[in-house]
Design a protein around this motif. Structure first.
Motif, mmCIF file in Angstrom:
data_model
loop_
_atom_site.group_PDB
_atom_site.id
_atom_site.type_symbol
_atom_site.label_atom_id
_atom_site.label_comp_id
_atom_site.label_asym_id
_atom_site.label_seq_id
_atom_site.Cartn_x
_atom_site.Cartn_y
_atom_site.Cartn_z
ATOM 1 N N MET A 16 0.816 -1.219 0.000
ATOM 2 C CA MET A 16 0.000 0.000 0.000
ATOM 3 C C MET A 16 0.848 1.267 0.000
ATOM 4 O O MET A 16 0.446 2.297 -0.513
ATOM 5 C CB MET A 16 -0.931 0.013 1.213
ATOM 6 N N GLY A 17 2.034 1.180 0.617
ATOM 7 C CA GLY A 17 2.904 2.359 0.675
ATOM 8 C C GLY A 17 3.404 2.770 -0.702
ATOM 9 O O GLY A 17 3.803 3.918 -0.909
ATOM 10 N N ARG A 24 -2.789 8.060 -6.220
ATOM 11 C CA ARG A 24 -3.015 9.511 -6.048
ATOM 12 C C ARG A 24 -2.469 10.260 -7.256
ATOM 13 O O ARG A 24 -3.112 11.166 -7.784
ATOM 14 C CB ARG A 24 -2.346 9.994 -4.767
ATOM 15 N N CYS A 270 -1.035 4.223 14.443
ATOM 16 C CA CYS A 270 -1.029 3.291 13.315
ATOM 17 C C CYS A 270 0.398 3.124 12.803
ATOM 18 O O CYS A 270 1.116 4.109 12.636
ATOM 19 C CB CYS A 270 -1.937 3.806 12.203
ATOM 20 N N GLY A 272 1.247 1.568 9.884
ATOM 21 C CA GLY A 272 1.304 1.286 8.460
ATOM 22 C C GLY A 272 0.832 -0.102 8.115
ATOM 23 O O GLY A 272 0.428 -0.877 8.981
ATOM 24 N N ASN A 273 0.905 -0.385 6.823
ATOM 25 C CA ASN A 273 0.268 -1.624 6.378
ATOM 26 C C ASN A 273 1.206 -2.815 6.361
ATOM 27 O O ASN A 273 0.781 -3.934 6.148
ATOM 28 C CB ASN A 273 -0.355 -1.398 4.995
ATOM 29 N N ARG A 274 2.506 -2.601 6.584
ATOM 30 C CA ARG A 274 3.391 -3.773 6.499
ATOM 31 C C ARG A 274 4.290 -3.910 7.730
ATOM 32 O O ARG A 274 5.353 -4.495 7.680
ATOM 33 C CB ARG A 274 4.233 -3.751 5.231
ATOM 34 N N ALA A 334 -9.408 -3.619 11.233
ATOM 35 C CA ALA A 334 -9.786 -3.514 9.817
ATOM 36 C C ALA A 334 -8.984 -2.392 9.155
ATOM 37 O O ALA A 334 -8.333 -1.599 9.826
ATOM 38 C CB ALA A 334 -11.267 -3.193 9.731
ATOM 39 N N TRP A 335 -9.027 -2.370 7.852
ATOM 40 C CA TRP A 335 -8.418 -1.288 7.087
ATOM 41 C C TRP A 335 -9.242 -0.027 7.324
ATOM 42 O O TRP A 335 -10.467 -0.062 7.276
ATOM 43 C CB TRP A 335 -8.447 -1.654 5.598
ATOM 44 N N ASN A 337 -9.708 4.368 6.703
ATOM 45 C CA ASN A 337 -9.335 5.434 5.778
ATOM 46 C C ASN A 337 -8.494 6.443 6.560
ATOM 47 O O ASN A 337 -9.011 7.370 7.174
ATOM 48 C CB ASN A 337 -10.606 6.063 5.206
ATOM 49 N N GLN A 338 -7.204 6.225 6.565
ATOM 50 C CA GLN A 338 -6.307 7.023 7.412
ATOM 51 C C GLN A 338 -6.347 8.511 7.093
ATOM 52 O O GLN A 338 -6.320 9.360 7.971
ATOM 53 C CB GLN A 338 -4.871 6.500 7.275
ATOM 54 N N ASN A 357 4.289 8.050 3.449
ATOM 55 C CA ASN A 357 2.923 8.468 3.092
ATOM 56 C C ASN A 357 2.208 9.006 4.321
ATOM 57 O O ASN A 357 1.521 10.020 4.270
ATOM 58 C CB ASN A 357 2.118 7.296 2.525
ATOM 59 N N SER A 358 2.389 8.292 5.438
ATOM 60 C CA SER A 358 1.725 8.725 6.675
ATOM 61 C C SER A 358 2.203 10.117 7.076
ATOM 62 O O SER A 358 1.409 10.958 7.507
ATOM 63 C CB SER A 358 2.019 7.728 7.801
ATOM 64 N N GLU A 361 0.645 12.681 4.854
ATOM 65 C CA GLU A 361 -0.784 12.829 5.166
ATOM 66 C C GLU A 361 -0.946 13.658 6.439
ATOM 67 O O GLU A 361 -1.804 14.540 6.517
ATOM 68 C CB GLU A 361 -1.422 11.439 5.324
ATOM 69 N N HIS A 375 11.739 0.079 10.698
ATOM 70 C CA HIS A 375 12.678 -0.489 9.709
ATOM 71 C C HIS A 375 12.796 0.424 8.485
ATOM 72 O O HIS A 375 12.128 1.458 8.408
ATOM 73 C CB HIS A 375 12.254 -1.918 9.299
ATOM 74 N N ASP A 377 13.389 2.959 5.631
ATOM 75 C CA ASP A 377 13.694 4.401 5.565
ATOM 76 C C ASP A 377 13.183 5.176 6.788
ATOM 77 O O ASP A 377 13.331 6.395 6.876
ATOM 78 C CB ASP A 377 13.085 5.004 4.290
HETATM 79 BR BR1 BUP Z 1 -2.654 0.274 8.118
HETATM 80 C C1 BUP Z 1 -3.455 1.530 7.017
HETATM 81 N N1 BUP Z 1 -5.426 2.568 6.258
HETATM 82 O O1 BUP Z 1 -5.590 0.974 7.832
HETATM 83 P P1 BUP Z 1 3.204 4.401 4.663
HETATM 84 C C2 BUP Z 1 -2.724 2.295 6.162
HETATM 85 N N2 BUP Z 1 -3.354 3.188 5.342
HETATM 86 O O2 BUP Z 1 -5.309 4.171 4.719
HETATM 87 P P2 BUP Z 1 3.891 1.602 4.855
HETATM 88 C C3 BUP Z 1 -4.713 3.346 5.412
HETATM 89 O O3 BUP Z 1 -1.524 3.132 3.845
HETATM 90 P P3 BUP Z 1 6.712 1.585 4.824
HETATM 91 C C4 BUP Z 1 -4.868 1.645 7.075
HETATM 92 O O4 BUP Z 1 -2.815 6.239 4.924
HETATM 93 C C5 BUP Z 1 -0.773 5.355 3.937
HETATM 94 O O5 BUP Z 1 -1.224 6.035 2.798
HETATM 95 C C6 BUP Z 1 -1.921 5.162 4.911
HETATM 96 O O6 BUP Z 1 1.939 4.021 3.793
HETATM 97 C C7 BUP Z 1 -2.578 3.945 4.352
HETATM 98 O O7 BUP Z 1 3.659 3.101 5.355
HETATM 99 C C8 BUP Z 1 -0.415 3.933 3.532
HETATM 100 O O8 BUP Z 1 2.821 5.344 5.725
HETATM 101 C C9 BUP Z 1 0.789 3.419 4.291
HETATM 102 O O9 BUP Z 1 4.239 4.888 3.726
HETATM 103 O O10 BUP Z 1 5.291 1.274 5.421
HETATM 104 O O11 BUP Z 1 3.895 1.505 3.391
HETATM 105 O O12 BUP Z 1 2.928 0.761 5.557
HETATM 106 O O13 BUP Z 1 7.365 2.505 5.774
HETATM 107 O O14 BUP Z 1 7.373 0.253 4.746
HETATM 108 O O15 BUP Z 1 6.526 2.239 3.496
#
Ligand code: BUP
Length: 458
Positions: A16-17, A24, A270, A272-274, A334-335, A337-338, A357-358, A361, A375, A377
């Motif tokens: 997702m990152g 976008r 939060c 992030g997604n990974r 759950a996922w 909308n951050q 991304n976070s 945002e 971990h 970057d």
């Molecule tokens: Br979890 C989650 N909803 O529930 P990052 C994440 N996000 O919208 P990454 C949601 O995923 P790394 C959820 O808004 C952002 O756009 C969040 O990207 C969205 O971190 C994205 O912040 C997550 O770059 O870790 O990719 O999880 O640092 O490895 O890039």
């Protein structure tokens, strides 16, 4: 679309990152007059990615879908056992074998591709042959991008030019990077993460441009160093085009709870997604949030890939915890909308892994950060955040999970985050600077993006 609309393709990376900024960008290019084709990689690693891609195409029916079925992924190995990195490799390998005919069949012919950094090595030769310009989309900050670009010169002949006994890593044009912020895999060039980063970085000079989800006022010195040829003399122009605008999404469930909370009272948590924390750390974090006394909204993950995240909240945190916090906090698995959560007036602080991304945002909505990098970057990013006066981080909190941070310490830091007026005021300035980057045609990010589109019209 008029005859003059450039036709551009967007190729995202894995996770997702990487997907979110690509989507976008696709929506932003489309709303600025480009005909856009999104290359949809199949299958994805996470359910979040596949759901997001489907929703995106339903929301933007005028964006073309080009399905890209990739070759089978390799099994985990001693040098690469991360499901997202395994996917990076599979996408990269599939580009060589499968993408060219798909690109050739694009109609009208492509004016440019906007591609993830992780396909640079395999995509560049194909695009050179087809005479299609490539714009690389960097999903990290300008400072980490500089480190990536310079990596082939920092690590050569299979060994890093820095050692674990140095205090800093030096990159021309940048303030020295504390060694403790360098991702640990960079000390071992035989790891996939490192060799893959170097291989792709070697192709950056061949791109027509590099797009970064950042803005002038957030990283002015680094952007100047990149664009003045101080980091490397052969890099193409680096265009700051952030914070990328969110695309249209649906309203999430937990917002009604936020609606009942006071303004800037809630801490959003939060990672992030990974990024999954250990169970011990999850329990301490719960304890810390409880001790902070602040209302909180916590997005909890216990596995790296969402499809494998089957553990119940009750099993991770215990029924008594949920009972105690029930009037004050919400824990979701759950996922969410951050972007929409960060935009909510009730949110006053963000405990984050400092994914880029976070951070961008949070910048859009002026929410200060307590960064807890884990971990990749994320330490370099945490430093950028701190230097921008936009957040704080505790340097000895776990990096790679080597130490379980106690709830007491977490509670104190969260309290400090939520009561730090200076930080909040600076966060509001950052929000204003981020807004100005897209305020009108003269906003720095708007101008950079439109400049590229105008070039493609010629
Ligand atoms: Br979890 C989650 N909803 O529930 P990052 C994440 N996000 O919208 P990454 C949601 O995923 P790394 C959820 O808004 C952002 O756009 C969040 O990207 C969205 O971190 C994205 O912040 C997550 O770059 O870790 O990719 O999880 O640092 O490895 O890039």
């Amino acid at each position: 679309f008029s005859g003059k609309s450039p036709h551009v393709a967007v190729l995202p990376g894995a996770g997702m990152g990487h997907l979110t900024p690509a989507l976008r960008l696709a929506a932003m290019l489309s709303s600025r007059g480009c005909l856009v084709t999104l290359i949809a990689v199949k299958p994805t690693v996470s359910a979040a990615e596949s759901t997001t891609i489907s929703n995106f195409f339903s929301t933007y029916p005028h964006i073309n879908r080009l399905d890209f079925e990739i070759l089978p992924r390799k099994p985990p190995s001693s040098t690469n056992d991360d499901p997202f990195f395994i996917q990076f490799e599979a996408i990269s390998r599939s580009v060589v074998h499968l993408l060219k005919p798909l690109l050739l069949s694009s109609s009208p012919p492509l004016s440019a591709i906007f591609s993830d950094f992780t396909v640079s090595m395999t995509l560049t030769p194909i695009l050179e042959e087809l005479c299609i310009p490539n714009y690389v989309l960097s999903v990290t900050c300008a400072r980490f991008l500089s480190l990536l670009a310079y990596l082939p010169y920092l690590i050569n002949e299979n060994s890093p030019k820095f050692s674990e006994s140095d205090d800093y890593v030096h990159i021309p044009g940048l303030s020295p990077l504390p060694l403790s912020t360098i991702p640990p895999p960079f000390f071992n060039p035989t790891l996939f993460f490192t060799s893959f980063a170097i291989s792709n970085a070697l192709f950056l000079p061949k791109a027509k441009g590099i797009l970064v989800n950042t803005f002038e006022r957030f990283e002015p010195d680094t952007l100047a160093a990149l664009n003045n040829g101080r980091v490397l003399s052969n890099l193409p122009p680096v265009h700051p085009i952030g914070p990328l605008e969110p695309y249209k999404l649906e309203k999430g469930e937990q917002l009604s709870w936020l609606d009942d909370q006071s303004v800037i009272s809630v801490v959003y948590v939060c990672f992030g997604n990974r990024t999954a924390m250990s169970k011990d750390q999850i329990r301490e974090l719960g304890d810390g949030l409880e001790r902070s006394g602040c209302p909180f909204l916590w997005v909890l993950k216990s596995s790296k890939v969402d499809k494998e995240d089957t553990e119940e909240i009750e099993d991770l945190l215990g029924d008594s915890f949920l009972e105690r916090i029930k009037n004050r906090g919400i824990v979701v698995k759950a996922w969410v909308n951050q972007e929409q959560i960060l935009a909510h007036p009730a949110i006053g602080g963000f405990v984050s892994h400092a994914g880029w991304n976070s951070v961008m945002e949070a910048a859009r909505y002026g929410v200060p950060l307590l960064a807890w990098p884990l971990h990749g970057d994320q330490r370099v990013i945490s430093e950028v955040v701190e230097n921008a006066g936009f957040g704080v981080w505790v340097r000895d909190w776990g990096w790679g999970g080597e130490r379980v941070v106690k709830g007491e310490e977490i509670g104190e830091k969260v309290k400090q985050l939520m009561s730090d007026e200076k930080l909040r005021n600076r966060a509001m300035e950052v929000e204003e600077e981020a807004r100005k980057a897209f305020q009108d045609a003269n906003g720095s990010s708007e101008k950079a993006l439109m400049g590229i589109i105008e070039t493609l019209r010629l």
